[in-house]
Write a protein that holds these residues in place. Sequence first.
Motif, PDB file in Angstrom:
ATOM      1  N   ARG A   1      -3.907   2.054  -8.818  1.00  0.00           N
ATOM      2  CA  ARG A   1      -3.355   0.721  -8.577  1.00  0.00           C
ATOM      3  C   ARG A   1      -2.367   0.424  -9.702  1.00  0.00           C
ATOM      4  NH1 ARG A   1      -6.792  -4.894  -8.057  1.00  0.00           N
ATOM      5  NH2 ARG A   1      -4.990  -6.242  -7.822  1.00  0.00           N
ATOM      6  N   LYS A   2      -1.247  -0.139  -9.329  1.00  0.00           N
ATOM      7  CA  LYS A   2      -0.211  -0.445 -10.294  1.00  0.00           C
ATOM      8  C   LYS A   2       0.200  -1.896 -10.115  1.00  0.00           C
ATOM      9  CE  LYS A   2       4.391   1.040 -11.652  1.00  0.00           C
ATOM     10  NZ  LYS A   2       5.516   1.911 -11.365  1.00  0.00           N
ATOM     11  N   GLN A   3       0.402  -2.573 -11.212  1.00  0.00           N
ATOM     12  CA  GLN A   3       0.819  -3.965 -11.154  1.00  0.00           C
ATOM     13  C   GLN A   3       2.087  -4.149 -11.970  1.00  0.00           C
ATOM     14  OE1 GLN A   3      -1.318  -7.388 -13.136  1.00  0.00           O
ATOM     15  NE2 GLN A   3      -1.795  -7.807 -10.979  1.00  0.00           N
TER      16      GLN A   3
ATOM     17  N   VAL B   1       4.266 -11.483  -9.268  1.00  0.00           N
ATOM     18  CA  VAL B   1       3.395 -10.331  -9.473  1.00  0.00           C
ATOM     19  C   VAL B   1       3.511  -9.436  -8.250  1.00  0.00           C
ATOM     20  CG1 VAL B   1       1.013  -9.568  -9.793  1.00  0.00           C
ATOM     21  CG2 VAL B   1       1.789 -11.698 -10.850  1.00  0.00           C
ATOM     22  N   GLU B   2       3.664  -8.148  -8.496  1.00  0.00           N
ATOM     23  CA  GLU B   2       3.732  -7.161  -7.420  1.00  0.00           C
ATOM     24  C   GLU B   2       2.642  -6.131  -7.667  1.00  0.00           C
ATOM     25  OE1 GLU B   2       7.630  -5.521  -5.901  1.00  0.00           O
ATOM     26  OE2 GLU B   2       6.817  -3.796  -6.987  1.00  0.00           O
ATOM     27  N   ASP B   3       1.710  -6.009  -6.713  1.00  0.00           N
ATOM     28  CA  ASP B   3       0.637  -5.018  -6.805  1.00  0.00           C
ATOM     29  C   ASP B   3       0.898  -3.897  -5.820  1.00  0.00           C
ATOM     30  OD1 ASP B   3      -1.310  -5.758  -8.746  1.00  0.00           O
ATOM     31  OD2 ASP B   3      -1.921  -7.422  -7.471  1.00  0.00           O
ATOM     32  N   ILE B   4       0.712  -2.672  -6.272  1.00  0.00           N
ATOM     33  CA  ILE B   4       0.830  -1.513  -5.405  1.00  0.00           C
ATOM     34  C   ILE B   4      -0.539  -0.845  -5.386  1.00  0.00           C
ATOM     35  CG2 ILE B   4       2.004   0.668  -4.977  1.00  0.00           C
ATOM     36  CD1 ILE B   4       4.354  -0.512  -6.659  1.00  0.00           C
ATOM     37  N   PHE B   5      -1.123  -0.776  -4.196  1.00  0.00           N
ATOM     38  CA  PHE B   5      -2.466  -0.232  -4.018  1.00  0.00           C
ATOM     39  C   PHE B   5      -2.391   1.167  -3.434  1.00  0.00           C
ATOM     40  CE2 PHE B   5      -2.934  -4.804  -3.853  1.00  0.00           C
ATOM     41  CZ  PHE B   5      -4.104  -5.033  -4.553  1.00  0.00           C
TER      42      PHE B   5
ATOM     43  N   VAL C   1       0.869  -1.169   0.000  1.00  0.00           N
ATOM     44  CA  VAL C   1       0.000   0.000   0.000  1.00  0.00           C
ATOM     45  C   VAL C   1       0.904   1.216   0.000  1.00  0.00           C
ATOM     46  CG1 VAL C   1      -1.776   1.265   1.257  1.00  0.00           C
ATOM     47  CG2 VAL C   1      -1.838  -1.228   1.209  1.00  0.00           C
ATOM     48  N   ALA C   2       0.672   2.117  -0.951  1.00  0.00           N
ATOM     49  CA  ALA C   2       1.487   3.322  -1.091  1.00  0.00           C
ATOM     50  C   ALA C   2       0.629   4.556  -0.866  1.00  0.00           C
ATOM     51  CB  ALA C   2       2.117   3.365  -2.481  1.00  0.00           C
ATOM     52  N   THR C   3       1.255   5.698  -0.771  1.00  0.00           N
ATOM     53  CA  THR C   3       0.528   6.942  -0.555  1.00  0.00           C
ATOM     54  C   THR C   3      -0.061   7.510  -1.842  1.00  0.00           C
ATOM     55  OG1 THR C   3       2.579   8.189  -0.746  1.00  0.00           O
ATOM     56  CG2 THR C   3       1.869   7.563   1.474  1.00  0.00           C
TER      57      THR C   3
END
Length: 90
Positions: A15-17, A24-28, A9-11
Amino acid sequence: MPNFHRSYVATSWGRKQNVKGNHVEDIFSSHYWPGDTIGDHLVFALKYDGVRLSSLKIIFESISENEITEYIKSNPTGKYARRIWFFMSF
């Protein structure tokens, strides 16, 4: 065995994958923040990471059973709390 899927979880918003080989890396965005308890993070993992049973076993062995029990008691009818209880009972 490392998990094939990781979430953060980012600031930032959106959403980026990122797919790197078999990983797989997801950034929410920050509104996905699950909360501060281990139960909250386990629910997030079950929803988004496809957690392996071997990973859950290591987590359950590393934390207090009381922490998980309190989370389940706080949300006894939640589908993810019931799943956590099911996995914990093995």
